[in-house]
Design an enzyme around this catalytic site. Structure first.
Site, PDB file in Angstrom:
ATOM      1  N   GLU A  16       0.806  -1.226   0.000  1.00  0.00           N
ATOM      2  CA  GLU A  16       0.000   0.000   0.000  1.00  0.00           C
ATOM      3  C   GLU A  16       0.835   1.269   0.000  1.00  0.00           C
ATOM      4  O   GLU A  16       0.447   2.264  -0.602  1.00  0.00           O
ATOM      5  CB  GLU A  16      -0.967  -0.002   1.196  1.00  0.00           C
TER       6      GLU A  16
ATOM      7  N   HIS B 182     -11.717  -5.352   8.604  1.00  0.00           N
ATOM      8  CA  HIS B 182     -12.424  -5.162   7.330  1.00  0.00           C
ATOM      9  C   HIS B 182     -13.706  -4.364   7.532  1.00  0.00           C
ATOM     10  O   HIS B 182     -14.596  -4.428   6.700  1.00  0.00           O
ATOM     11  CB  HIS B 182     -12.764  -6.513   6.691  1.00  0.00           C
TER      12      HIS B 182
END
Lengths: 324, 382
Positions: A63, A130
């Site tokens: 990322e 999540h």
């Protein structure tokens, strides 16, 4: 403008992205599994066939490299749209976002036009990694714009505006709204200015100031209660439409700020402080917050439901303030 | 405690052995011979000396300003490392792009930043490159094609990779270059950037300045395998060179940039050098063995290059001395300009958090004669 068609929130994001990529060859997507696979939530389904692997770039699982490469590409005149597979994973790219991208214009006078798409929110047993709503992280980082659409039309319109903006924009797309929310969306180019709230429901007795999933909860609660409740959909968290917030607070005299994100130092705290400082004389009750408590989002359904604000919680919070 | 310490010592000896063997195998490391580029003319060689001397003079001037209390915060320089930033940046063209780090002042000068703007930046003046928004070498003049560094290292490696990505996507024969130190190679972003660049075969040149210490931490506590050997695992070449030999740095950079321009992908160049000053002015370097200073003082990149210009390239000793003296006088003049620059207006402290418009990067000066001989080289519109 072309006729409006009814599409899901998810389709509206895809439409907005596709439209901007067709309009402007400098727009490109970078993210994990966004190419042939079309993304974990299929936002970029079919994109690689239309735009090629160069503009729909499958990135390695890295990322900071995704965000950092986007900064470099943006400095060179491209307009990258990064996809975090889940908003939670921005933690792995946080350094590039808050230290490099956010501070670039202030330090160097160098614009960094880029968007970070952040599938956020819980309600589906995604667990602690999540399900998060990380918007407050970004709001403490001057130089980032932050938007969180609640409707299909705004999903498209705000994404279009975010892509065209010369700054890094965090675009929070709530996963729970992807297929749950449907609405009329202008078929052609559609841009919603950053920093402008939307009056989702007009009322005179209580303002529910919210965004993202909270808008739907508030509208449902207002309809169920059949009370004179106003619902203000912030849409942009930075810049914040302070005028719209104050106008609504002054009008109703009672403010409930609601969001799915955890409570401390969140958007609710900021809105409450603003209202207390600027609309104190007009208030007829305490400014209240309906948020998740300060805990990680748990996995098991009864635990998760206990943490995330539910319809009954919203109704109760509205009733209490209306009765104050 | 005894056995634990013993075990650590023995592990460190082993690491030391491995490092030594890496040194022995390194190309051009022990040869004692100097690199000689056939791509430099007399003016280029004078320039290389001039820019290195300019970096040394400007940093010496800045140390004085620091001691006089005119520089807030701390002070960081690249004493002993001048050949790296000058030799590498000298190989780049106007439309190439750079992310320059805190030991690399020479690269800013090569790109066209003047010493007064550097000194003013250190003093937090309005005339500094960032106008007081950020200090020391935390700047990049966007009009000269540079994106400024941040303190987190090696954060500019992914950024340079992204610039290279844009060149590749547009099919442009351009190169991005960035620097980092030995400590940076231990950080995850180093891996993320080199891996990304390798996967997509991007036109980026990674210049590792291995100056022996990350602040106080020596190489053997930063990595078990020399970072230059890792390049192969990312799918591109790595080259170990003498970082105190400006022509060796230039040649390696020229070749790496040419390969990148032709679609050959990234290169990692490890420049061995020695940081002759502390990490910052507050660091007394007590962790460095004195014999190490002696060894590296004898390899001073500027003195050494001056001698070579005389011995091999037809420069007179006077000429070399004159170049260095002229640079020093110029830097003194620049210091006066910097000192005359006002402090920024406090009323502007909250301005410019957000951009209203795009701000395209401009081109660097690119003083290498090769570029002047190529008027066909496309320049950016900005």
């Amino acid at each position: 403008m072309s006729a409006a068609t009814e599409v899901t929130y998810l389709e509206a994001i895809s439409d907005g992205l596709r439209q901007e990529m067709r309009r402007d060859p400098s727009v490109l997507c970078i993210g994990e599994d966004i190419g042939a696979f079309g993304g974990a939530f299929k936002v970029t389904d079919g994109f690689i066939e239309e735009f090629g692997a160069g503009r729909v770039m499958d990135a390695p699982l890295a990322e900071n490299a995704i965000i950092g490469a986007a900064v470099g590409a943006a400095a060179e005149g491209l307009r990258p749209v990064c996809e975090m597979q889940f908003a939670d994973f921005i933690s792995c790219g946080f350094d590039q976002l808050v230290n490099v991208a956010a501070k670039m214009h202030y330090r160097q006078g160098l614009a960094v036009p880029m968007v970070v798409r952040l599938p956020s929110g819980g309600g589906f047993s995604g667990g602690p990694f999540h399900s998060q709503n990380p918007e407050a992280w970004f709001l403490q980082s001057p130089g980032l714009k932050v938007v969180a659409p609640a409707t299909a039309a705004d999903a498209k319109g705000l994404l279009t505006a975010a892509i065209r903006d010369p700054n890094p924009v965090c675009y929070l797309e709530h996963k729970g709204l992807y297929r749950y929310v449907k609405g009329e969306v202008p078929a052609g180019e559609h841009e919603v200015a950053l920093g402008e709230a939307r009056l989702a429901r007009e009322g005179g007795e209580l303002s529910v100031i919210t965004y993202g999933s909270g808008v739907h909860l508030a509208l449902e609660a207002a309809a169920d209660l059949d009370e004179d409740i106003e619902v203000l959909d912030l849409r942009s968290l930075c810049p914040l439409d302070t005028e719209a917030i104050l106008a609504s607070a002054r009008k109703t005299g009672k403010v409930l700020v609601a969001h799915e994100a955890t409570q401390s130092c969140g958007v609710g705290a900021e809105v409450a402080a603003l209202v207390a400082a600027e609309a104190f004389e007009d208030l007829d009750g305490p400014v209240r917050r309906l948020t998740a408590p300060d805990v990680p989002i748990p996995f098991s359904p009864p635990l998760e439901q206990a943490v995330l604000p539910q319809l009954d919680d919203m109704k109760e919070a509205c009733r209490e303030l209306l009765a104050y | 405690m005894e056995p634990v310490n013993g075990a650590v010592a023995s592990a460190r000896d082993e690491v030391g052995d491995r490092r030594e063997s890496a040194d022995r195998d390194a190309p051009g490391r022990e040869a004692g011979e100097v690199a000689r580029s056939t791509f430099l003319n007399r003016a280029d060689r004078a320039n290389l000396l001039r820019y290195m001397a300019m970096m040394r003079s400007a940093e010496e001037r800045a140390i004085t300003l620091y001691r006089q209390g005119k520089i807030p915060g701390s002070f960081y320089d690249g004493a002993g490392q001048e050949a790296i930033s000058v030799g590498s940046s000298y190989a780049l063209g106007p439309r190439d792009r750079m992310c320059i780090l805190h030991r690399d002042l020479g690269a800013h000068f090569v790109r066209g930043v003047t010493p007064d703007r550097y000194l003013a930046n250190y003093m937090g003046r309005a005339g500094g490159v960032t106008g007081g928004r950020d200090g020391n070498l935390h700047f990049g003049d966007r009009e000269l094609g540079c994106v400024g560094m941040v303190s987190m290292l090696p954060d500019m490696a992914p950024v340079a990779t992204g610039m290279a990505l844009s060149f590749k996507l547009r099919g442009e024969p351009r190169v991005a270059m960035t620097y980092f130190g030995d400590g940076s190679t231990a950080n995850g972003q180093w891996h993320e950037a080199l891996n990304f660049a390798g996967v997509h075969l991007l036109p980026v040149v990674f210049v590792l300045e291995n100056n022996g210490f990350a602040y106080s931490t020596p190489n053997e506590l930063e990595f078990a395998v020399d970072p230059v050997e890792r390049a192969a695992t990312y799918g591109f070449p790595g080259e170990l060179i003498d970082g105190n030999d400006v022509e060796a740095v230039f040649e390696a950079s020229r070749i790496a940039a040419a390969r990148a321009r032709e679609g050959g992908g990234p290169t990692l160049i490890e420049c061995r050098t020695m940081r002759m000053h502390g990490h910052g002015a507050h660091d007394d370097m007590r962790y460095v063995p004195p014999e190490m200073f002696e060894e590296w003082s004898a390899r001073d990149p500027i003195d050494r290059y001056g001698e070579r210009l005389v011995a091999e390239h037809g420069f007179s000793a006077d000429e070399v001395e004159r170049i260095r003296a002229e640079v020093k006088a110029y830097v003194d003049e620049c210091a006066q300009t910097a000192l005359a620059s006002p402090m920024p207006d406090p009323a502007t402290a909250t301005d410019g958090v957000f951009a209203d418009d795009l701000t395209p990067l401009g081109d660097g000066k690119a003083p290498w004669s090769y570029w002047a001989e190529r008027p066909d080289v496309e320049r950016s519109a900005a």
